[in-house]
Design a protein around this motif. Structure first.
Motif, short mmCIF file in Angstrom:
data_model
loop_
_atom_site.label_atom_id
_atom_site.label_comp_id
_atom_site.label_asym_id
_atom_site.label_seq_id
_atom_site.Cartn_x
_atom_site.Cartn_y
_atom_site.Cartn_z
N ILE A 8 0.87 -1.17 0.00
CA ILE A 8 0.00 0.00 0.00
C ILE A 8 0.91 1.22 0.00
CG2 ILE A 8 -1.77 1.29 1.24
CD1 ILE A 8 -2.61 -1.38 2.56
N VAL A 9 0.80 2.05 -1.01
CA VAL A 9 1.66 3.23 -1.11
C VAL A 9 1.09 4.34 -0.23
CG1 VAL A 9 2.66 4.98 -2.62
CG2 VAL A 9 2.34 2.65 -3.46
N ALA A 10 1.88 4.79 0.75
CA ALA A 10 1.52 5.95 1.58
C ALA A 10 1.85 7.18 0.75
CB ALA A 10 2.29 5.94 2.90
N MET A 11 0.91 7.63 -0.05
CA MET A 11 1.20 8.53 -1.16
C MET A 11 1.43 9.98 -0.71
SD MET A 11 -0.85 8.75 -4.79
CE MET A 11 -1.81 10.22 -4.45
N VAL A 12 2.39 10.61 -1.37
CA VAL A 12 2.61 12.05 -1.19
C VAL A 12 1.39 12.81 -1.72
CG1 VAL A 12 5.11 11.82 -1.45
CG2 VAL A 12 3.71 12.41 -3.44
N THR A 13 1.20 14.01 -1.25
CA THR A 13 0.20 14.90 -1.81
C THR A 13 0.90 15.93 -2.69
OG1 THR A 13 -1.23 14.68 0.13
CG2 THR A 13 -1.64 16.56 -1.33
N PRO A 14 0.69 15.90 -3.99
CA PRO A 14 1.30 16.91 -4.85
C PRO A 14 0.68 18.29 -4.61
CG PRO A 14 0.61 14.97 -6.10
CD PRO A 14 -0.04 14.89 -4.76
N PHE A 15 1.54 19.29 -4.58
CA PHE A 15 1.07 20.68 -4.47
C PHE A 15 1.52 21.47 -5.68
CE2 PHE A 15 1.65 19.61 0.18
CZ PHE A 15 0.31 19.54 0.48
N HIS A 16 0.71 22.48 -6.05
CA HIS A 16 1.14 23.46 -7.03
C HIS A 16 2.18 24.38 -6.39
CE1 HIS A 16 -1.84 22.43 -10.07
NE2 HIS A 16 -2.79 22.46 -9.15
N GLU A 17 2.85 25.17 -7.21
CA GLU A 17 3.86 26.08 -6.70
C GLU A 17 3.27 27.13 -5.77
OE1 GLU A 17 7.14 25.84 -6.86
OE2 GLU A 17 6.82 23.96 -7.94
N ASP A 18 1.99 27.43 -5.92
CA ASP A 18 1.35 28.39 -5.01
C ASP A 18 0.89 27.75 -3.71
OD1 ASP A 18 -0.90 26.94 -5.71
OD2 ASP A 18 -1.98 28.62 -6.62
N GLY A 19 1.15 26.45 -3.56
CA GLY A 19 0.82 25.76 -2.32
C GLY A 19 -0.52 25.05 -2.31
N SER A 20 -1.33 25.25 -3.33
CA SER A 20 -2.64 24.57 -3.39
C SER A 20 -2.45 23.11 -3.81
CB SER A 20 -3.56 25.28 -4.37
OG SER A 20 -3.01 25.29 -5.67
N VAL A 21 -3.44 22.29 -3.47
CA VAL A 21 -3.35 20.86 -3.79
C VAL A 21 -3.50 20.65 -5.29
CG1 VAL A 21 -4.36 18.57 -3.42
CG2 VAL A 21 -4.27 20.22 -1.53
N ASN A 22 -2.61 19.85 -5.85
CA ASN A 22 -2.67 19.50 -7.26
C ASN A 22 -3.42 18.17 -7.38
OD1 ASN A 22 -2.24 18.78 -9.93
ND2 ASN A 22 -0.09 19.42 -9.96
N TYR A 23 -4.74 18.25 -7.43
CA TYR A 23 -5.56 17.03 -7.43
C TYR A 23 -5.35 16.21 -8.70
CZ TYR A 23 -7.97 19.23 -3.51
OH TYR A 23 -8.27 19.82 -2.30
N GLU A 24 -5.12 16.87 -9.82
CA GLU A 24 -4.88 16.15 -11.07
C GLU A 24 -3.62 15.30 -10.97
OE1 GLU A 24 -5.36 19.43 -10.80
OE2 GLU A 24 -7.39 19.63 -11.62
N VAL A 42 -4.05 7.87 1.26
CA VAL A 42 -3.93 9.31 0.99
C VAL A 42 -4.19 10.12 2.26
CG1 VAL A 42 -4.44 9.24 -1.47
CG2 VAL A 42 -6.33 9.33 0.16
N GLY A 43 -3.56 11.29 2.29
CA GLY A 43 -3.78 12.25 3.36
C GLY A 43 -3.15 11.89 4.69
N ALA A 44 -2.14 11.02 4.66
CA ALA A 44 -1.50 10.59 5.91
C ALA A 44 -0.16 11.32 6.09
CB ALA A 44 -1.32 9.08 5.91
N THR A 45 0.75 10.75 6.86
CA THR A 45 2.00 11.42 7.19
C THR A 45 2.78 11.80 5.93
OG1 THR A 45 2.12 10.10 9.20
CG2 THR A 45 4.12 11.26 8.54
N THR A 46 2.98 10.83 5.04
CA THR A 46 3.74 11.08 3.82
C THR A 46 3.02 12.06 2.92
OG1 THR A 46 4.44 8.77 4.01
CG2 THR A 46 5.06 9.93 2.00
N GLY A 47 1.71 12.11 3.04
CA GLY A 47 0.91 13.03 2.26
C GLY A 47 0.74 14.40 2.90
N GLU A 48 1.53 14.67 3.94
CA GLU A 48 1.47 15.96 4.64
C GLU A 48 0.04 16.28 5.11
OE1 GLU A 48 4.25 19.09 2.89
OE2 GLU A 48 4.24 17.61 1.27
N GLY A 49 -0.67 15.24 5.52
CA GLY A 49 -2.05 15.41 5.94
C GLY A 49 -2.21 16.33 7.13
N ALA A 50 -1.18 16.44 7.96
CA ALA A 50 -1.26 17.28 9.16
C ALA A 50 -1.38 18.76 8.83
CB ALA A 50 -0.03 17.05 10.05
N VAL A 51 -1.01 19.16 7.61
CA VAL A 51 -1.10 20.56 7.22
C VAL A 51 -2.12 20.79 6.11
CG1 VAL A 51 1.21 21.19 8.01
CG2 VAL A 51 0.91 20.30 5.69
#
Length: 293
Positions: A8-24, A42-51
Motif C-alpha cells: 500500500i503506497v503511503a502517497m505524497v500529496t502533490p502541491f502546485h507552486e502556489d501551495g494549493s493541492v494539485n488534485y490532477e 492518501v492524506g497521511a504522514t507522507t501526504g502531509e495530511g497534518a497541514v
C-alpha cells in the motif's frame, strides 16, 4: 470484498507552486501505483495530511476513490488526537468512497491504554467503515500496546488492521499471533517489511514504494511463495534505498526523488521545507544506485 495487496503506497500529496493541492497530479500518481498492483493511502504522514484542511483531505479522498473505483483499495487518513474530531471526519469520509480509514494513536495527549482503547472504540462504534490503527511512537510520543490492539480487534469487527511503525518485531509477532483470523498486519517501516512478513505480517504501507513498488511487492511475494533466499536478496539489494527515503524527515526525500524523476510531486508546505543541497545530492545518488537515474 476488500482485497489487500502486498504493498500500500503511503502517497505524497502533490502541491502546485502556489501551495494549493494539485488534485490532477494526485490522481495521476495514484493511477500509476494502482497499475503496479499497489493500494493507496492518501492524506497521511507522507501526504502531509497534518497541514491539509479537512475540505482538502475530503476532496483528495473523493478524487482518488473515484479514479480507482474497482481497481484497487483506497485508504483515507482521518486520525487526529481529538476523538470527536476524528469521528466527524470518519463520518464525512464515508461519503467520499474510500474503502478503509486510517486512525493514528492520539499524539501529544499521550493517553494510557484505557484511553487508547476508549478512543478507538468510540471511532469504531461511529462508523461501519473498516479501520486500521496506526501505531507510530516516534511521531506521536505515545504507544498503543499490542495487547490493546488485539483486544480492540476482537471487540470491534470493523477494526481490521494495524500499520505498525514501532520498530519492534516482538510487537508485530504478538499481534500476528493473537489478533483475530483475517486481521491485516502491515509494516509501517520499509526496512522492516521482510522481518514483519516473516513473523506473520501481510505487507507494507510504504514510502519507498513510490519508486520501488514493484520490487517491494516481488520481495514480499517471494517470501510468501517460500523463496526465502530470493526475498532476502531483494531485501539486501534495496535496503539502502529504503533507509535513504528517511535520510531526513519524511516525506522530504521521497518527494524530492519524485520531482527528480519527473513526477509532479511539487513543493512542501511549512513547516517542511525543500531539501538542502546535501540531501538533494544524497537523493540523486540513491536513485542512481538502483538504476533510476
Amino acid at each position: 470484498m476488500l482485497t489487500f495487496p502486498n504493498v500500500i503506497v503511503a502517497m505524497v500529496t502533490p502541491f502546485h507552486e502556489d501551495g494549493s493541492v494539485n488534485y490532477e497530479a494526485a490522481v495521476e500518481l495514484a493511477k500509476k501505483y494502482a497499475d503496479e498492483g499497489s493500494a493507496i493511502l492518501v492524506g497521511a504522514t507522507t501526504g502531509e495530511g497534518a497541514v491539509m484542511t479537512e475540505e482538502e483531505k475530503l476532496k483528495l479522498f473523493q478524487v482518488t476513490a473515484d479514479a480507482l473505483k474497482d481497481k484497487t483499495l483506497v485508504m483515507g487518513n482521518v486520525g487526529t488526537n481529538n476523538t470527536l474530531q476524528t469521528i466527524e471526519m470518519a463520518k464525512k469520509a464515508k461519503d467520499t468512497g474510500v474503502d478503509v480509514l486510517l486512525c493514528i494513536v492520539p499524539y501529544y495527549n499521550k493517553p494510557n491504554q484505557e484511553g487508547c482503547y476508549a478512543h478507538f472504540a468510540a471511532i469504531a462504534k461511529s462508523t461501519d467503515l473498516p479501520i486500521f490503527i496506526y501505531n507510530v511512537p516516534g511521531r506521536t510520543g505515545g504507544k498503543i500496546e499490542p495487547q490493546t490492539v488485539c483486544q480492540l480487534a476482537h471487540d470491534f469487527p470493523n477494526i481490521i488492521g494495524l500499520k505498525d511503525a514501532s520498530g519492534d518485531l516482538d510487537y508485530a509477532g504478538y499481534v500476528a499471533a493473537n489478533a483475530p483470523e483475517g486481521f491485516h498486519l502491515y509494516s509501517g517501516d520499509d526496512n522492516l517489511t521482510l522481518p514483519i512478513v516473516a513473523v506473520g505480517g501481510e505487507g507494507v504501507i510504504s514510502v519507498a514504494a513510490h519508486v520501488i513498488g514493484k520490487e517491494m511487492n516481488e520481495m514480499i511475494q517471494a517470501h510468501k511463495d517460500g523463496d526465502v533466499k530470493k526475498a532476502a536478496a531483494l531485501h539486501q539489494k534495496y535496503l539502502p534505498f529504503m533507509k535513504g527515503c528517511f535520510c531526513t524527515v519524511s516525506p522530504v526525500p521521497v518527494k524530492t526523488m519524485l520531482n527528480m524523476l519527473g513526477f509532479p510531486a511539487g513543493p512542501f508546505r511549512l513547516p517542511l521545507v525543500d531539501a538542502t543541497p546535501e540531501i538533494k545530492a544524497k537523493c540523486e545518488q540513491y536513485l542512481k544506485d538502483i538504476g533510476r537515474l
